[in-house]
Design an enzyme around this catalytic site. Sequence first.
Site, PDB file in Angstrom:
ATOM      1  N   SER A 187       0.825  -1.210   0.000  1.00  0.00           N
ATOM      2  CA  SER A 187       0.000   0.000   0.000  1.00  0.00           C
ATOM      3  C   SER A 187       0.857   1.257   0.000  1.00  0.00           C
ATOM      4  O   SER A 187       1.966   1.269   0.550  1.00  0.00           O
ATOM      5  CB  SER A 187      -0.871  -0.020   1.258  1.00  0.00           C
ATOM      6  OG  SER A 187      -1.380   1.252   1.534  1.00  0.00           O
ATOM      7  N   TYR A 233      -1.850  -0.454  10.207  1.00  0.00           N
ATOM      8  CA  TYR A 233      -2.115  -1.000   8.863  1.00  0.00           C
ATOM      9  C   TYR A 233      -0.859  -0.865   8.001  1.00  0.00           C
ATOM     10  O   TYR A 233      -0.402  -1.839   7.380  1.00  0.00           O
ATOM     11  CB  TYR A 233      -3.294  -0.251   8.223  1.00  0.00           C
ATOM     12  CG  TYR A 233      -3.461  -0.549   6.745  1.00  0.00           C
ATOM     13  CD1 TYR A 233      -3.823  -1.826   6.309  1.00  0.00           C
ATOM     14  CD2 TYR A 233      -3.250   0.435   5.783  1.00  0.00           C
ATOM     15  CE1 TYR A 233      -3.962  -2.110   4.958  1.00  0.00           C
ATOM     16  CE2 TYR A 233      -3.397   0.158   4.432  1.00  0.00           C
ATOM     17  CZ  TYR A 233      -3.751  -1.111   4.024  1.00  0.00           C
ATOM     18  OH  TYR A 233      -3.881  -1.390   2.680  1.00  0.00           O
TER      19      TYR A 233
HETATM   20  N1  LIG Z   1      -8.517  -0.274  -2.298  1.00  0.00           N
HETATM   21  C1  LIG Z   1      -7.427   0.466  -2.082  1.00  0.00           C
HETATM   22  O1  LIG Z   1      -7.417   1.671  -2.279  1.00  0.00           O
HETATM   23  C2  LIG Z   1      -6.150  -0.181  -1.571  1.00  0.00           C
HETATM   24  C3  LIG Z   1      -5.027   0.640  -1.403  1.00  0.00           C
HETATM   25  C4  LIG Z   1      -3.840   0.068  -0.947  1.00  0.00           C
HETATM   26  C5  LIG Z   1      -3.778  -1.283  -0.682  1.00  0.00           C
HETATM   27  N2  LIG Z   1      -4.887  -2.063  -0.836  1.00  0.00           N
HETATM   28  C6  LIG Z   1      -4.768  -3.503  -0.535  1.00  0.00           C
HETATM   29  O2  LIG Z   1      -5.295  -4.244  -1.624  1.00  0.00           O
HETATM   30  C7  LIG Z   1      -5.892  -5.445  -1.154  1.00  0.00           C
HETATM   31  C8  LIG Z   1      -7.322  -5.540  -1.622  1.00  0.00           C
HETATM   32  O3  LIG Z   1      -8.031  -4.409  -1.126  1.00  0.00           O
HETATM   33  P1  LIG Z   1      -9.551  -4.123  -1.437  1.00  0.00           P
HETATM   34  O4  LIG Z   1      -9.685  -2.652  -1.588  1.00  0.00           O
HETATM   35  O5  LIG Z   1     -10.037  -5.027  -2.501  1.00  0.00           O
HETATM   36  O6  LIG Z   1     -10.171  -4.514  -0.011  1.00  0.00           O
HETATM   37  P2  LIG Z   1     -11.416  -5.430   0.362  1.00  0.00           P
HETATM   38  O7  LIG Z   1     -11.590  -5.314   1.830  1.00  0.00           O
HETATM   39  O8  LIG Z   1     -12.576  -5.106  -0.507  1.00  0.00           O
HETATM   40  O9  LIG Z   1     -10.902  -6.883  -0.005  1.00  0.00           O
HETATM   41  C9  LIG Z   1     -10.176  -7.709   0.865  1.00  0.00           C
HETATM   42  C10 LIG Z   1     -10.919  -9.032   0.977  1.00  0.00           C
HETATM   43  O10 LIG Z   1     -10.139  -9.885   1.819  1.00  0.00           O
HETATM   44  C11 LIG Z   1     -11.005 -10.592   2.652  1.00  0.00           C
HETATM   45  N3  LIG Z   1     -10.268 -10.963   3.870  1.00  0.00           N
HETATM   46  C12 LIG Z   1      -9.836 -10.145   4.854  1.00  0.00           C
HETATM   47  N4  LIG Z   1      -9.237 -10.849   5.828  1.00  0.00           N
HETATM   48  C13 LIG Z   1      -9.287 -12.157   5.435  1.00  0.00           C
HETATM   49  C14 LIG Z   1      -8.863 -13.377   6.027  1.00  0.00           C
HETATM   50  N5  LIG Z   1      -8.284 -13.399   7.224  1.00  0.00           N
HETATM   51  N6  LIG Z   1      -9.080 -14.532   5.344  1.00  0.00           N
HETATM   52  C15 LIG Z   1      -9.677 -14.529   4.134  1.00  0.00           C
HETATM   53  N7  LIG Z   1     -10.134 -13.404   3.544  1.00  0.00           N
HETATM   54  C16 LIG Z   1      -9.931 -12.231   4.190  1.00  0.00           C
HETATM   55  C17 LIG Z   1     -12.165  -9.665   2.950  1.00  0.00           C
HETATM   56  O11 LIG Z   1     -13.347 -10.353   3.283  1.00  0.00           O
HETATM   57  C18 LIG Z   1     -12.284  -8.898   1.632  1.00  0.00           C
HETATM   58  O12 LIG Z   1     -13.298  -9.444   0.813  1.00  0.00           O
HETATM   59  C19 LIG Z   1      -5.722  -5.421   0.364  1.00  0.00           C
HETATM   60  O13 LIG Z   1      -4.555  -6.143   0.685  1.00  0.00           O
HETATM   61  C20 LIG Z   1      -5.533  -3.950   0.674  1.00  0.00           C
HETATM   62  O14 LIG Z   1      -4.816  -3.757   1.873  1.00  0.00           O
HETATM   63  C21 LIG Z   1      -6.071  -1.538  -1.275  1.00  0.00           C
END
Ligand SMILES: NC(=O)c1ccc[n+]([C@@H]2O[C@H](COP(=O)([O-])OP(=O)(O)OC[C@H]3O[C@@H](n4cnc5c(N)ncnc54)[C@H](O)[C@@H]3O)[C@@H](O)[C@H]2O)c1
Length: 327
Positions: free
Chosen positions: A128, A153
Amino acid sequence: MSRILVTGAAGFIGFHLSQKLLVKGESVLGVDNLNNYYDVSLKQARLAQLFNHKDFQFFQLDIAHQADVAELFARWKPELVVHLAAQAGVRYSLTHPHAYVDSNLVGFVNILEGCRHTKVKHLVFASSSSVYGANTKIPFSVGDRVDHPVSLYAATKKANELMAYTYSHLYGLPTTGLRFFTVYGSWGRPDMAYFLFTQSILSGKPIKVFNYGKMRRDFTYIDDIVEAVIRVIDRKPNTNVGANSPPYKLYNLGNNQPVNLIDFIEILENHLGVKAQKELLPLQPGDVPETYADIDDLVKDTGFKPSTPLDVGLEHFVKWYKSYYTI
Ligand SMILES: NC(=O)c1ccc[n+]([C@@H]2O[C@H](COP(=O)([O-])OP(=O)(O)OC[C@H]3O[C@@H](n4cnc5c(N)ncnc54)[C@H](O)[C@@H]3O)[C@@H](O)[C@H]2O)c1
């Protein structure tokens, strides 16, 4: 056809990525624990779309459960893994630290171990922009020091990069980390500002504008993220024996065009056709005032540069939002 494990497949980015991979003819195994950090019915609705594809399989599983993850890898033997499952969100990490330790640290090691034991060809994982903390040198480059995270985080994401490096070094596991910058778009995350703003503006409630609107974000459209991830999957990093470096690579994945929060709100207002009532508030603990990605490495190595203008991306988002919530 490759066998690709996508963790977090019911999540925002995992859903879009899985869909694109399936359309490209890949076989996708999605994993997610469908936790209730935000509306579970949205996660289920995304999954329902994925089930339209015959080469999609799904396991509801918590990646923090070591034995379940080991069994999954042993049984399904993925060739490639895109690890997106994590506890996301900066502010929630101030109140729920253990959720981050379980999913982002324990869960991450379980995924690394699965990859190691089944000799996965390439692990691509989500980091991130938050790892840059309150760095003031812009744009943020992967070569910059990132030793001062301002949220737990961010600290877990930085830890993931270090853990992946170690597995690349010790076991020759090819790993690529992607530092995503504020991803937005249809089927998005209800905890993120653009989603909350849309909800509030449409229901006539005030929106909370932190740092008095003096924030800049490198908003990156979901389709650009997916395209870049797909290109990166195909570019397994190599061991460089001469330089004594393991098969490990990190990229920034941002739009390379930061936008002022106030301008962002104005574009959103235009697409919604409603003016926002703004409640101006100070910067929140854990938040950073600015993000801006240097993406030269990504462009050089993949030939891809995110290009969706915010105006176009937000138009798509608003269209989806109104249709999904029948407004
Ligand atoms: N969306 C953004 O702007 C952004 C920015 C930087 C980093 N990220 C990273 O990208 C990745 C995806 O993010 P996103 O925006 O799709 O988030 P999101 O929360 O929509 O997706 C993450 C998914 O992981 C699942 N999850 C969480 N903990 C879990 C566990 N212990 N076991 C199994 N499943 C689990 C959740 O149910 C969720 O559906 C994450 O790692 C997030 O930290 C996202």
